[in-house]
Design an enzyme around this catalytic site. Structure first.
Site, PDB file in Angstrom:
ATOM      1  N   ARG A  32       0.724  -1.279   0.081  1.00  8.19           N
ATOM      2  CA  ARG A  32      -0.005  -0.091   0.004  1.00  8.19           C
ATOM      3  C   ARG A  32       0.839   1.330   0.116  1.00  8.19           C
ATOM      4  O   ARG A  32       2.036   0.997   0.317  1.00  8.19           O
ATOM      5  CB  ARG A  32      -0.920  -0.042   1.111  1.00  8.19           C
ATOM      6  CG  ARG A  32      -0.105   0.043   2.552  1.00  8.19           C
ATOM      7  CD  ARG A  32      -0.102   1.260   3.267  1.00  8.19           C
ATOM      8  NE  ARG A  32       0.890   1.248   4.452  1.00  8.19           N
ATOM      9  CZ  ARG A  32       1.976   1.671   4.544  1.00  8.19           C
ATOM     10  NH1 ARG A  32       2.749   1.795   3.317  1.00  8.19           N
ATOM     11  NH2 ARG A  32       2.624   1.588   5.509  1.00  8.19           N
ATOM     12  N   ASP A  41      -2.524   5.245  13.371  1.00  5.30           N
ATOM     13  CA  ASP A  41      -3.332   4.225  13.479  1.00  5.30           C
ATOM     14  C   ASP A  41      -3.261   3.377  14.523  1.00  5.30           C
ATOM     15  O   ASP A  41      -4.550   2.976  15.136  1.00  5.30           O
ATOM     16  CB  ASP A  41      -3.039   3.082  12.217  1.00  5.30           C
ATOM     17  CG  ASP A  41      -1.571   2.789  11.950  1.00  5.30           C
ATOM     18  OD1 ASP A  41      -0.776   3.195  12.743  1.00  5.30           O
ATOM     19  OD2 ASP A  41      -1.394   1.684  11.480  1.00  5.30           O
ATOM     20  N   GLY A 137       8.643   1.247   2.892  1.00  2.00           N
ATOM     21  CA  GLY A 137       7.321   2.187   3.296  1.00  2.00           C
ATOM     22  C   GLY A 137       6.177   1.699   2.703  1.00  2.00           C
ATOM     23  O   GLY A 137       5.322   2.426   2.734  1.00  2.00           O
ATOM     24  N   ASP A 184      -2.143  -1.218   7.602  1.00  2.75           N
ATOM     25  CA  ASP A 184      -1.467  -2.123   6.514  1.00  2.75           C
ATOM     26  C   ASP A 184      -2.022  -3.189   5.973  1.00  2.75           C
ATOM     27  O   ASP A 184      -2.323  -3.424   4.889  1.00  2.75           O
ATOM     28  CB  ASP A 184       0.160  -2.323   6.612  1.00  2.75           C
ATOM     29  CG  ASP A 184       1.000  -1.210   7.030  1.00  2.75           C
ATOM     30  OD1 ASP A 184       0.511  -0.073   6.881  1.00  2.75           O
ATOM     31  OD2 ASP A 184       2.168  -1.491   7.599  1.00  2.75           O
ATOM     32  N   ASN A 227      14.845  -1.048   7.823  1.00  2.00           N
ATOM     33  CA  ASN A 227      14.094  -2.378   8.375  1.00  2.00           C
ATOM     34  C   ASN A 227      13.617  -1.987   9.744  1.00  2.00           C
ATOM     35  O   ASN A 227      14.467  -1.810  10.770  1.00  2.00           O
ATOM     36  CB  ASN A 227      15.000  -3.563   8.345  1.00  2.00           C
ATOM     37  CG  ASN A 227      14.123  -4.705   8.897  1.00  2.00           C
ATOM     38  OD1 ASN A 227      13.056  -4.562   9.535  1.00  2.00           O
ATOM     39  ND2 ASN A 227      14.773  -5.680   8.491  1.00  2.00           N
ATOM     40  N   LYS A 228      12.159  -1.391   9.665  1.00  2.00           N
ATOM     41  CA  LYS A 228      11.791  -0.903  11.158  1.00  2.00           C
ATOM     42  C   LYS A 228      11.665  -2.077  12.132  1.00  2.00           C
ATOM     43  O   LYS A 228      11.782  -1.622  13.505  1.00  2.00           O
ATOM     44  CB  LYS A 228      10.431  -0.254  10.764  1.00  2.00           C
ATOM     45  CG  LYS A 228       9.200  -1.239  10.454  1.00  2.00           C
ATOM     46  CD  LYS A 228       7.728  -0.616  10.608  1.00  2.00           C
ATOM     47  CE  LYS A 228       6.707  -1.350  10.518  1.00  2.00           C
ATOM     48  NZ  LYS A 228       6.513  -2.335   9.335  1.00  2.00           N
TER      49      LYS A 228
HETATM   50  C1  GLA Z   1       3.989   1.037   9.598  1.00  2.00           C
HETATM   51  C2  GLA Z   1       2.838   0.242  10.744  1.00  2.00           C
HETATM   52  C3  GLA Z   1       1.590   0.912  10.392  1.00  2.00           C
HETATM   53  C4  GLA Z   1       1.594   2.405  10.501  1.00  2.00           C
HETATM   54  C5  GLA Z   1       2.697   3.228   9.610  1.00  2.00           C
HETATM   55  C6  GLA Z   1       2.847   4.503   9.937  1.00  2.00           C
HETATM   56  O1  GLA Z   1       3.708   0.576   8.388  1.00  2.00           O
HETATM   57  O2  GLA Z   1       2.723  -0.978  10.273  1.00  2.00           O
HETATM   58  O3  GLA Z   1       0.562   0.197  11.192  1.00  2.00           O
HETATM   59  O4  GLA Z   1       1.890   2.892  12.033  1.00  2.00           O
HETATM   60  O5  GLA Z   1       4.099   2.425   9.935  1.00  2.00           O
HETATM   61  O6  GLA Z   1       1.909   5.058   9.705  1.00  2.00           O
END
Ligand code: GLA
Length: 455
Positions: A32, A41, A137, A184, A227-228
Site C-alpha cells: 500500500r 493508526d 515503506g 497495512d 528495516n523498522k
Molecule cells: C507501519 C505500521 C503501520 C503504521 C505506519 C505508519 O507501516 O505497520 O501500522 O503505523 O507504519 O503510519
C-alpha cells in the site's frame, strides 16, 4: 492484467520446478501507499491509504500427509532462503533481525489461533513471488503476513471475513516485535480497485474516498532502506505517544492506566482536535522528559513506569519526547479529516484545481510534521520530497513508517510525464546507486484490488 498473468505463470512454474506438481491455488495480497495519516493508526485514528499493484503472490499445495509441515520457498531463492518447519510450534524468540519467513509465520500463527484448541494447521508447500520493494515503506512485510494468513485460511477450509482476517494479521504481526497499528493489513484486505479508503478503527471499517480525477499519485523511493523491525525507533514513538496520552489522562483525573491510545483519551475528554492541540501545548515542556520526570508527572514509581507505560522493547528508554510526538498525532489526525472533507467537496466542484492544491498543502504539512515533530524522516527523504515539490507536485510527503523508504506526491495528470522526468534528473540521476533502482523506484500508482484468490 498482462502483468498479473505473467506473475501467475512465473510463480506457478517456479512451484512446479521446485515441488514437481501444480499448485492447488494461488493467492495474492497487495502492498500500500499511505496518502495521509502517518503514525496515528496505533492511536486509534483514521488513515487514508490505497493498495498498490505491487503485491505478494503465493502458490500453494496442501499435502494429504499432515506430518509434512511447512515448506516455504521464494522465487528469488538467492536472496530469500528456503525454510522448512513443523507446524506444531512457531518460534519467534530468537530474532535479532527478523528474516522473511518470520512474516509468513506470523500470518500462519494468526490463523492457527483461530482453530479449536489442539487442532493444528495443515501442512503447506508454498512458493512466494513478491514485487513490493522491501524496506521501502510500502508495506511489503504486512503483505507477506496477509498473504500467508489467506493461504492458511484457504488450506484449512476456513471462511474468515476480510475485516476479521485483517485484525488477526495486525495482531499477529506483533510477534515480529514492532507494535504497529492496523492500517497495512486493513488496506491489504479491504482495498478495491480505483478507490482510496478511509480506514477507521475500533471497530475496523473502511469507506471509499473519491480522489480528484485530474491528478495522479507518484511514488518515489529515496533508496534509503530502513528495516523498522531492526531498530527501536518505531516502538519508541509508540511508547512516547502512550506516555503523553497517560499524562494528559492523569491530569484530567481519568483512569490513566486503562488508556493507551490518543483516541481513547479524546473520547473520554469530549474534546475536538483544536482544543486538544491547545491543551498539549499548555501541558508539555518542549524538552525531553527523563524517567524521573514521567514518574513525577504520573505520581508513580519506576516499577509502575515499567509495567504501565513501557513495552518489553522500550523498558530501557531513558528520555521521552512528549510534546512533539503527541502534537504530531493530533495535528495529523486533523489533516486526515480535512483531506477527506476536501475530497468530498471536490467531487462535484468546478474548482478541481483548488481541491488538488489543498490536498497538496495537507500532504506537505504532514511531511513537515513527520520530519520535525515525529522525527521519522531522513535527510535523503526530505531532499526527495523537496525535489518532488519543485518538480511540479501540488504536494509531497514521506509515506509509511519513514526513516527512509518512499515519498508520495500528488501531481497534475497533464504534467505527470514531465514531473517524472524532472524527479529522475534531480534525484535519481545524481547518484548511480539510485539510478540503478529505476524504473521500479519511481512510478505512477493507482488504487489496486485487495487480497484474494487469483487462481
Ligand atoms: C507501519 C505500521 C503501520 C503504521 C505506519 C505508519 O507501516 O505497520 O501500522 O503505523 O507504519 O503510519
Amino acid at each position: 492484467m498482462g502483468e498479473s498473468r505473467d506473475r501467475l505463470s512465473r510463480v506457478s512454474s517456479a512451484f512446479r520446478d521446485k515441488f514437481g506438481e501444480d499448485p492447488h491455488f494461488v493467492v495474492r495480497a497487495p502492498g500500500r501507499v499511505n496518502l495521509i495519516g502517518e503514525h496515528i493508526d496505533y492511536h486509534g485514528y483514521p488513515v487514508l491509504p490505497m493498495a498498490i499493484s505491487q503485491d505478494i503472490v503465493m502458490a500453494v499445495t496442501v499435502p494429504h500427509d499432515a506430518a509434512q509441515g511447512l515448506r516455504l520457498c521464494n522465487v528469488q531463492s538467492d536472496r530469500y532462503r528456503d525454510f522448512t518447519s513443523s507446524l506444531a510450534e512457531f518460534n519467534f524468540n530468537h530474532m535479532s533481525k527478523p528474516q522473511w519467513h518470520h512474516y509468513v509465520l506470523c500470518g500462519l500463527k494468526g490463523v492457527q489461533e483461530q482453530l479449536p484448541v489442539g487442532k493444528q494447521l495443515r501442512g503447506m508447500r508454498i512458493m512466494v513471488d513478491g514485487s513490493v520493494p522491501p524496506n521501502a515503506g510500502l508495506s511489503s512485510s504486512s503483505a507477506l503476513v496477509c498473504c500467508a494468513a489467506l493461504a492458511a485460511m484457504k488450506a484449512n477450509g476456513l471462511d474468515i471475513p476480510a475485516d476479521v482476517l485483517a485484525t488477526i494479521c495486525a495482531k499477529a504481526e506483533h510477534y515480529i516485535g514492532t507494535e504497529g497499528g492496523g492500517m497495512d493489513q486493513a488496506i491489504s484486505f479491504l482495498a478495491q480497485a480505483g478507490k482510496a479508503k478511509l480506514i477507521e478503527f475500533d471497530p475496523l471499517r473502511s469507506s471509499d474516498v473519491v480522489l480528484p480525477e485530474d491528478v495522479v499519485f507518484v511514488v518515489a523511493n529515496s533508496c534509503v532502506e530502513l528495516n523498522k523491525a531492526a531498530t527501536n525507533h518505531f516502538n519508541t514513538r509508540v511508547a512516547e505517544g502512550r506516555i503523553a496520552v497517560q499524562i494528559l489522562a492523569h491530569i484530567h483525573n481519568l483512569d490513566w492506566r486503562t488508556i493507551k491510545k490518543a483516541s481513547q483519551l479524546q473520547k473520554q475528554l469530549h474534546l475536538s482536535l483544536g482544543p486538544l492541540l491547545h491543551l498539549v501545548d499548555k501541558t508539555f515542556k518542549p524538552e525531553p522528559y527523563s524517567r524521573a520526570d514521567v514518574c513525577a508527572s504520573l505520581g508513580i514509581s519506576e516499577e509502575e513506569l515499567q509495567t504501565h507505560c513501557l513495552s518489553a522493547s522500550t523498558q530501557n528508554l531513558q528520555t521521552f519526547e512528549l510534546l512533539k510526538r503527541i502534537r504530531h498525532v493530533f495535528s495529523e489526525t486533523d489533516r486526515v479529516k480535512v483531506f477527506k472533507e476536501t475530497c468530498e467537496i471536490g467531487k462535484g466542484a468546478d474548482g478541481k484545481h483548488e481541491c488538488a492544491k489543498r490536498l497538496g498543502v495537507l500532504m506537505q504539512d504532514s511531511h513537515i510534521s513527520c520530519r520535525d515533530d515525529y522525527e521519522c524522516s531522513h535527510p535523503d527523504l526530505d531532499d526527495l520530497v523537496s525535489v518532488m515539490q519543485r518538480s511540479g507536485a501540488y504536494g509531497a510527503r514521506l509515506t509509511g513508517a519513514g526513516w527512509g523508504g518512499c515519498a508520495v506526491a500528488i501531481v497534475p495528470k497533464q504534467t505527470a510525464e514531465a514531473f517524472l522526468k524532472k524527479v529522475e534528473e534531480d534525484y535519481f540521476a545524481k547518484q548511480p546507486q539510485r539510478a540503478a533502482k529505476l524504473p521500479e523506484a519511481l512510478f505512477i500508482t493507482s488504487p489496486s484490488d485487495g487480497a484474494g484468490l487469483i487462481s
